[in-house]
Scaffold this active site. Sequence first.
Site, PDB file in Angstrom:
ATOM      1  N   GLU A   1       0.804  -1.227   0.000  1.00  0.00           N
ATOM      2  CA  GLU A   1       0.000   0.000   0.000  1.00  0.00           C
ATOM      3  C   GLU A   1       0.836   1.277   0.000  1.00  0.00           C
ATOM      4  O   GLU A   1       0.286   2.374   0.032  1.00  0.00           O
ATOM      5  CB  GLU A   1      -0.969  -0.022   1.185  1.00  0.00           C
ATOM      6  CG  GLU A   1      -1.983  -1.141   1.039  1.00  0.00           C
ATOM      7  CD  GLU A   1      -2.938  -1.270   2.220  1.00  0.00           C
ATOM      8  OE1 GLU A   1      -2.775  -0.539   3.198  1.00  0.00           O
ATOM      9  OE2 GLU A   1      -3.852  -2.113   2.136  1.00  0.00           O
TER      10      GLU A   1
ATOM     11  N   GLN B   1       4.869  -3.973   2.815  1.00  0.00           N
ATOM     12  CA  GLN B   1       4.787  -5.410   3.064  1.00  0.00           C
ATOM     13  C   GLN B   1       5.210  -6.188   1.826  1.00  0.00           C
ATOM     14  O   GLN B   1       5.444  -5.608   0.776  1.00  0.00           O
ATOM     15  CB  GLN B   1       3.354  -5.763   3.400  1.00  0.00           C
ATOM     16  CG  GLN B   1       2.391  -5.506   2.239  1.00  0.00           C
ATOM     17  CD  GLN B   1       0.959  -5.489   2.711  1.00  0.00           C
ATOM     18  OE1 GLN B   1       0.410  -4.440   2.966  1.00  0.00           O
ATOM     19  NE2 GLN B   1       0.366  -6.656   2.836  1.00  0.00           N
TER      20      GLN B   1
END
Lengths: 759, 759
Positions: free
Chosen positions: A482, A593
């Site tokens: 993100e 991530q």
Amino acid sequence: MGRIFTKNIKALAKTAASLDETLFHNANGYIGVRGSLEEGVPHDFNTMRGTYINGFYDIVDMKQAENLCNLIEKKETMLNVADTQTIYLTVNGEPFSLLTGDIVKCKRSLDMDEGVTTREVVWKSPKGDKVGINIKRMTSFEELSLFTIEYEVTALSKDAKVMFSSAHIPEVSNYSDASDPRLAAESPKFINLVDSGIWDGTSYALAETTRSGLKVCSMVSHTVSDPKARLCTVRDGNGNMICDVVCDVKKGEKVTLVKYSIFTDSLRFEDPVAAAKEKMSVVMEDGLPYYYNKQRLYLKNYWKNSMLEIHNDARMSEAVSFNMYELLCSSAKDSFGNIAAKGLSGEGYEGHYFWDTEMFVLPYFVLTDPYLARMLLRYRYRTLDKARENARLMGHKKGALFPWRTITGVECSGYFPSGTAQYHIDGDIAYSIINYYLVTGDLDFIKECGEEVLIETARLWLDVGNYVGGTFRINDVTGPDEYTCMVNNNYYTNMVAAYNLRWAVKLYKLLEEKGLAGALKKKIKITEAELKEMSEAADKMYFAPLSKDGVIPQDDSFFDKPKWNIKGTPKDKFPLLLHYHPLHLYRYQVCKQADTVMAFFLFGDMIDKKTQEKSFEYYEEVTTHDSSLSKCAFSVVASKLGMKDKAYKYFGNSAEFDIRNLHDNTQYGVHTANMGGSFMAVVYGFAGLSITEKGISIAPFVPDKWTGYSFKINYMGSRVRIDVTKDNVTVTLEEGNPFTMEIYGRKRKISKTTDVIII
Amino acid sequence: MGRIFTKNIKALAKTAASLDETLFHNANGYIGVRGSLEEGVPHDFNTMRGTYINGFYDIVDMKQAENLCNLIEKKETMLNVADTQTIYLTVNGEPFSLLTGDIVKCKRSLDMDEGVTTREVVWKSPKGDKVGINIKRMTSFEELSLFTIEYEVTALSKDAKVMFSSAHIPEVSNYSDASDPRLAAESPKFINLVDSGIWDGTSYALAETTRSGLKVCSMVSHTVSDPKARLCTVRDGNGNMICDVVCDVKKGEKVTLVKYSIFTDSLRFEDPVAAAKEKMSVVMEDGLPYYYNKQRLYLKNYWKNSMLEIHNDARMSEAVSFNMYELLCSSAKDSFGNIAAKGLSGEGYEGHYFWDTEMFVLPYFVLTDPYLARMLLRYRYRTLDKARENARLMGHKKGALFPWRTITGVECSGYFPSGTAQYHIDGDIAYSIINYYLVTGDLDFIKECGEEVLIETARLWLDVGNYVGGTFRINDVTGPDEYTCMVNNNYYTNMVAAYNLRWAVKLYKLLEEKGLAGALKKKIKITEAELKEMSEAADKMYFAPLSKDGVIPQDDSFFDKPKWNIKGTPKDKFPLLLHYHPLHLYRYQVCKQADTVMAFFLFGDMIDKKTQEKSFEYYEEVTTHDSSLSKCAFSVVASKLGMKDKAYKYFGNSAEFDIRNLHDNTQYGVHTANMGGSFMAVVYGFAGLSITEKGISIAPFVPDKWTGYSFKINYMGSRVRIDVTKDNVTVTLEEGNPFTMEIYGRKRKISKTTDVIII
């Protein structure tokens, strides 16, 4: 064995109180009750006193700063329902509180074999009276509507006049924290009392949501061990119902109050009050010991299928068991609910379901509890029409786009660049259906639900993508990372899309072959031409060229951006999302991530190993792991690439994420995805499990610091136990038919006989 | 001459009433009063009855759906201030309204030479009495605080008892329309009465904003022509002040009420009430004819400098004059305000200032009124510190980032992908400073304000960009085209950034040479190394390679997307932004407006002509012109590329945008940017004006349907009139020193003597 997690409490601390509410919450997949103290805490403790029902929600306006076309302006939010955990205790006129008098002993435990939490207290009152207090709580797996509190008081220093005042509070509010984007910013009251009453000492309340039109009934009954004591239930001025009971307890003796709460909702029950009444009468007749026993049996069966132990590390074994237990508690047992990001343990992320379910939790349940896995997938199938509507809203002429975050299947993302734009969720859901099929061989499910989802998601890829120079491109989507939004040809997305497209065709052809495709064909009008289009798009899927160092680019322009200086960033600036404008983050090579690495986890067997290695090392450097979903993926891939130390390093952290509150936010709820991830890190990672069309294989190793580990999995209806030590691997068929498993590259027949392979 | 725009009204229609409020509004750059009917309209007319002050605002919460870090959560909004335009008229007991009785005649006019609007009505009352009503309104250029209404009633059919009831309504609300993203979604009351009173028949009200802490004073006085009539001013129960006057008017005679309104605000006046009082006393002493006369003289001077006529097209000449007039009305006369997207004519876009000022309006004022141009640039300079803060908010370590939309200089964009991400605004502001310098030679302004802005914007480019393979890239920004957001190396942005960088250095060196750089150097600590960095970034600026057809890509991945089927899209789906999710639009080659083409307008002389031609034709096909800023840019560039018919086609439409309400939204206010654009289309387009370091040049052509056109421009302090016919071009120096102008490629001395060039 004894899977018990215990915590001794010397003094009641503000922050720990909220954390313990999460760690010692009770949940059964239907209801969840945070482990708040029965006697309450002062307001400035800011704890989150909550009771939740999976899938039970209200609708909240979510105003967009600028109302562009089709931006989401309403969201669903999980509700806090009636508080039935409040019980005030007075001993000889002194109210019990851990904040007054002395705590001689206070121990909280979660017994994962018994399925109960307990609080054992020895308390010396300000005046010096000593009492023992044992509180045992349970949300029943046998009767999902049932929550019980068994509250036992022993007079230790002298005779005691014990008074319980047990509350049933129907009108409650949700928790809020406007400063954290991961929590709801506003705290309105969502449920309003419609009806309430007291029958024969049993209180009930029917409350209705403000906007979603749902109803919930809470019902409370009590029993007390002292035959002389009288229970007296009355309604107070605020609509709360209070059951008072006074007992005289001789020194050395005890009195026990049992509080039964039943929760029913209008999603599952036509008449929640009638249903609750019926359930309550059955429960009262059966009695508490019956449910304790059922609970034990249920869990015995669960642990029979779900087991993971580290031979020489009890602390780690405890962490992993805790995670497996919490996953069971979090997971819906029907298709009305799913698994919220925080399970039923807290209000973080508003009870929304994300890709976490498919990519982090389902891989666990598929291997241990295919029934639950199927329920979770059925939930997605139930919401397929809403996904179709969502695709239309996003401008697509065909296909279905599952929402990034939701309760009922309606998109609830307020900020689409890192919400709805994560189209990979379609591929994730497809992946997990395929995975379920590969592990269980359950073609019935594919025929009834799975293939329709595969086709509709494949159709979406056809609509979103386009050809450029003979390759199929997917532009303007966001991958799992993100910190990099709305990019072209995100590697993970394109990989998962190609897989989705390919398998949609493959399983359709299989159904056709078996004469099982008829109803589906009729329903969704699939043509040969469209199937061909799907295969072609999969074959022609575009992947940007490797860097000159042989690294896979996360998307077309990832390498055109400067690397974020992670080492040079002060610690208090993490997670970055709380300290930097999103557009600023987008302009750097920095990952929240695993993204490309996540693709290696799913599709490692299709990608050149050297490329994976180089890429893995590259992405390690630019990943902050600001997401709790990150490290477990890195661990699995490190294992698969033979980077054993790294695999262990990443695992260690992910397994203890919640039980040790490593990110200091477990107070808002557990991180279910990471819990599934910690299991995967061992089973897919250390043990090298792989299940593909070609079959099942393992290639275990034991991390240096461990002497060995054992786990169980289900494959094609059979259950095996796998014990790995530094010297050998033992695979034992515990149940079901023999099958073939590849171990270290050699095919072996797994039969009842224990098969020991010397490494 | 007679620049008068007139409209005859047969019956009062709901939609037209709102449109006429815009077309016949009065404004002087400080105050703007919409041309609402004095007597009001029924509620269901949904008109926007408003009075505005340039730069006067309140602060409104703008909740983000998800509160990510540093997203904008407050915005400024232009306020509707006291209503002083309301005057009820009763004739022989019958209230005047265009909705009752008969309209014998009703004509509204805007006289652009006199600077007044008029409404001439002959009305037959329901009972049959006939009266003539002439209303003349003015916002004074001489006294910017002054708004006047001269209301004359003539008894036509018999003696009449005429009663005026003239209101001063201090507490008003803003207009809202939740369904249109271009308008405010909520309609709260922003100003609250603090103090009010009546002195000697003069009413005043002091109101305060809710959150910005600003105050506005409105003051109203009346005179009446009938010496026997008594004016009586009282306060009603709602805090409104009403001046009543009754007159007996003989048949054939008339009575005139004059209403003077003064507006002062705490932005410009320390004590708004005292200032208003003083102004009112001066105004009342000078009397209305004095201000009418001053108004005429002011405009005479304006038209002396600002002239554009099409020889054989009065209708088009009217449209262009209207645009030039409205620009004068819209533009702040001090540096507290600027030019809102809708000027002072309506509440669309909430009174925010955009790049429109620099790229579409300033090019006009620079050529016609350098004083006003300088004021507009000074406004940006005044807000430079806020732009610096904005840059920090967006994560930049140095430089200034001007807000995409603002009133005080604070970013007010709610949706950053098509707001704050439009970093090109920094380049636009830099461009207009450079343009101002090239046209006026005003190095003092560069020294005092301009260069500091150039350096700070150049610094921002250094911070936002990064080198890849020896080229300087600018990633994740949005160009002018809002249908393609957050892209890498937007062509327009990179062009304007390079220009900004280059000129920041060039003008700094010039100041240094002239010994004028000292104070600035000290203030902002500019070093040789940094200047070198700027030059280098400009030289190494990256531009993506041309397509194989020789077309410039709008950004790195523009050509990787499919073309939107514009022809196949139903007409009612335009503008696309109201019918498609932004993410869907981003995935296509479809442009809301000129983007790459806009770069050709600014930098055409630096770009290969063939490439421009091919690109122009390409972008024509993928542009919807959903923005009012689009067609004028296409027109100018078509002219420059010799595509005369296209140039004319695009111009025709843009010039009449508001006066003919071509996009059916002029009711919300005029489109100031397009108004400047229509002037540019003729002067920069048809006449081929170009002003660069090398000097000034023209190469006019006359569109087929025209016989010729004339316009005036100022260059280096001299004013020239240019007359273009099919046969010749005449350049006349009207004022100032002779200079050299290149005409069709040949240098010519422009002197007092008329110089006729035979084409």
